[in-house]
Enzyme design. Structure first.
Site, PDB file in Angstrom:
ATOM      1  N   TRP A 247       0.832  -1.216   0.000  1.00 43.58           N
ATOM      2  CA  TRP A 247       0.000   0.000   0.000  1.00 43.58           C
ATOM      3  C   TRP A 247       0.855   1.250   0.000  1.00 43.58           C
ATOM      4  O   TRP A 247       0.490   2.262  -0.598  1.00 43.58           O
ATOM      5  CB  TRP A 247      -0.948  -0.009   1.210  1.00 43.58           C
ATOM      6  CG  TRP A 247      -1.941  -1.117   1.157  1.00 43.58           C
ATOM      7  CD1 TRP A 247      -2.020  -2.190   2.000  1.00 43.58           C
ATOM      8  CD2 TRP A 247      -2.992  -1.298   0.188  1.00 43.58           C
ATOM      9  NE1 TRP A 247      -3.046  -3.007   1.613  1.00 43.58           N
ATOM     10  CE2 TRP A 247      -3.662  -2.483   0.517  1.00 43.58           C
ATOM     11  CE3 TRP A 247      -3.418  -0.555  -0.923  1.00 43.58           C
ATOM     12  CZ2 TRP A 247      -4.742  -2.964  -0.230  1.00 43.58           C
ATOM     13  CZ3 TRP A 247      -4.500  -1.030  -1.661  1.00 43.58           C
ATOM     14  CH2 TRP A 247      -5.142  -2.215  -1.310  1.00 43.58           C
TER      15      TRP A 247
ATOM     16  N   ASP B 195      -0.915   6.649   6.703  1.00 44.44           N
ATOM     17  CA  ASP B 195      -2.001   5.736   6.344  1.00 44.44           C
ATOM     18  C   ASP B 195      -2.065   4.699   7.463  1.00 44.44           C
ATOM     19  O   ASP B 195      -1.156   3.888   7.626  1.00 44.44           O
ATOM     20  CB  ASP B 195      -1.686   5.077   4.992  1.00 44.44           C
ATOM     21  CG  ASP B 195      -2.715   4.014   4.604  1.00 44.44           C
ATOM     22  OD1 ASP B 195      -3.694   3.821   5.351  1.00 44.44           O
ATOM     23  OD2 ASP B 195      -2.515   3.372   3.552  1.00 44.44           O
TER      24      ASP B 195
ATOM     25  N   LYS C   1     -11.416  -2.046   8.013  1.00 41.83           N
ATOM     26  CA  LYS C   1     -10.452  -2.914   8.679  1.00 41.83           C
ATOM     27  C   LYS C   1     -10.749  -3.050  10.169  1.00 41.83           C
ATOM     28  O   LYS C   1     -10.963  -4.144  10.654  1.00 41.83           O
ATOM     29  CB  LYS C   1      -9.026  -2.406   8.466  1.00 41.83           C
ATOM     30  CG  LYS C   1      -8.627  -2.269   6.994  1.00 41.83           C
ATOM     31  CD  LYS C   1      -8.044  -3.518   6.397  1.00 41.83           C
ATOM     32  CE  LYS C   1      -7.885  -3.464   4.891  1.00 41.83           C
ATOM     33  NZ  LYS C   1      -6.691  -2.819   4.402  1.00 41.83           N
TER      34      LYS C   1
HETATM   35  C1  LIG Z   1      -6.401  -2.163   3.080  1.00 39.00           C
HETATM   36  C2  LIG Z   1      -5.471  -1.026   3.010  1.00 39.00           C
HETATM   37  C3  LIG Z   1      -5.625  -0.013   2.039  1.00 39.00           C
HETATM   38  C4  LIG Z   1      -6.694  -0.049   0.982  1.00 39.00           C
HETATM   39  O1  LIG Z   1      -7.859   0.513   1.421  1.00 39.00           O
HETATM   40  P1  LIG Z   1      -9.064   0.780   0.407  1.00 39.00           P
HETATM   41  O2  LIG Z   1     -10.141   1.229   1.321  1.00 39.00           O
HETATM   42  O3  LIG Z   1      -9.358  -0.506  -0.292  1.00 39.00           O
HETATM   43  O4  LIG Z   1      -8.624   1.838  -0.547  1.00 39.00           O
HETATM   44  C5  LIG Z   1      -4.751   1.048   2.070  1.00 39.00           C
HETATM   45  N1  LIG Z   1      -3.759   1.125   2.976  1.00 39.00           N
HETATM   46  C6  LIG Z   1      -3.564   0.177   3.911  1.00 39.00           C
HETATM   47  C7  LIG Z   1      -2.455   0.300   4.892  1.00 39.00           C
HETATM   48  C8  LIG Z   1      -4.417  -0.933   3.959  1.00 39.00           C
HETATM   49  O5  LIG Z   1      -4.227  -1.872   4.887  1.00 39.00           O
END
Ligand SMILES: *Cc1c(COP(=O)(O)O)cnc(C)c1O
Length: 357
Positions: free
Chosen positions: A100, A170, A194
């Site tokens: 990511w 993030d 998540k």
């Molecule tokens: C799962 C994840 C994403 C992707 O998220 P989306 O909502 O599908 O865009 C981005 N960054 C991290 C660290 C993730 O674990």
């Protein structure tokens, strides 16, 4: 409802506490006389739920007053583009520590100049950098880091602090699973699927001083300032998603808050790492000081055993453990809703499997 419920160790969408699912079932049919799916997003009832949800984010994470909390449409991937659109005026720095993180870097490069402040791609993303290994550039607009790397099982333990370079993180895979050092942070974002419920929205926590620097010339829908000004109701929000996040955050508070989440997650992770360390069949590719308490990644000696491991685990209800499609192996995600008993079951299965094979 619980009969036949699997032990879902998937990375996301991940497990939602059963109590929360039961509450959703009620609200689904009756949210003040209408279904939560039908509630008008500018009604008093919804506006107060939106405000309450933002306040719950503050309460759970001890967010200081000089930060703004927003919950806006779209996932983290939208923020990969929105962050640079809003904050990258000259150049920004990116630490690439996994799948990511690399995606965020590539998306930002489509917007403006980005420096690779750190990459561990050559060593298969097996480690997290210390602050001294991150090369921030002069007058950088921000440094972007990814706090937890789901595919490679690594996690940033201590957030680096750099004078004059705001930190953007993030935290999609570990927000609400641990404490946050707000002194280090300028902006945090995480999609909701998540550890905060279901897909459809992103929680954004941004320092007000930093938000002031955001680009004023963007279309409103891409502008974080406009979303903040509108109290996260710029257009129709994903009402159901926000409802679920509201209930998940209340569940966290009812279960000891963020301290208890953090402690439990560390206990669950160490149960798994201990099982891996004691075995001669399982191997953890992440370096010791970099291992994640949320995403535990390990390998078996060959593909055949890996397949057998996944299919035998499924027979006792353990699912979602196949590794990320780009690297394979096994990945166990230990979200807040996973219980210690479930991790115990998995560890026992791992030992049995090793003895039998
Ligand atoms: C799962 C994840 C994403 C992707 O998220 P989306 O909502 O599908 O865009 C981005 N960054 C991290 C660290 C993730 O674990």
């Amino acid at each position: 409802m619980s009969t036949g419920r699997l032990h879902n160790f998937g990375a996301g969408p991940s497990m939602i506490p059963l109590d929360v699912l039961k509450k959703i079932k009620n609200g689904f049919m009756d949210f003040g006389g209408v279904s939560v799916l039908e509630v008008y997003h500018r009604s008093k009832g919804f506006i107060s739920m939106m405000n309450e949800t933002c306040n719950l984010v503050r309460k759970v994470l001890n967010v200081p007053k000089d930060f703004e909390v927003m919950i806006i449409q779209g996932g983290a991937s939208l923020q990969f583009a929105m962050i640079p659109l809003n904050f990258l005026s000259s150049h920004a720095d990116y630490a690439v520590t996994g799948y990511w993180a690399k995606d965020a870097y590539l998306e930002a490069k489509a917007v403006g100049r980005c420096n690779l402040a750190f990459t561990s791609e050559k060593i298969d993303f097996s480690k997290i950098p210390g602050a001294d290994e991150i090369k921030v550039s002069k007058r950088s607009n921000y440094l972007h880091v990814t706090s937890n790397n789901t595919a490679y099982g690594t996690q940033l333990d201590v957030f680096p602090k750099f004078k004059n370079v705001p930190l953007v993180s993030d935290m999609t895979s570990d927000l609400f699973t641990r404490q946050i050092d707000w002194n280090a942070m300028s902006l945090v974002y995480a999609s909701t699927q998540k550890n905060a419920g279901t897909a459809g929205a992103t929680v954004i926590i941004v320092k007000k001083d930093f938000l002031k620097r955001a680009n004023d010339k963007l279309p409103a829908i891409l502008s974080l300032k406009e979303h903040a000004k509108a109290g996260s109701i710029l257009s129709t929000p994903p009402v159901f998603t926000i409802y679920v996040t509201n209930l998940v955050l209340k569940w966290i508070l009812e279960h000891g808050g963020i301290d208890a989440m953090e402690t439990n997650n560390l206990v669950k992770a160490s149960m798994l790492y201990d099982t891996i360390e004691r075995s001669s069949m399982y191997f953890c590719p992440a370096e010791e000081g970099s291992r994640s308490s949320i995403s535990v990644v390990f390998d078996l000696p060959n593909k055949q055993l890996e397949k057998k491991f996944i299919s035998e685990a499924a027979k006792i209800g353990i699912v979602g453990i196949a590794g990320h499609r780009i690297r394979g192996g096994i990945r166990v995600t230990l979200g807040n809703a996973i219980s210690i008993a479930e991790v115990n079951l998995l560890c026992k299965f791992m030992k049995d499997f090793e003895n039998r094979n």
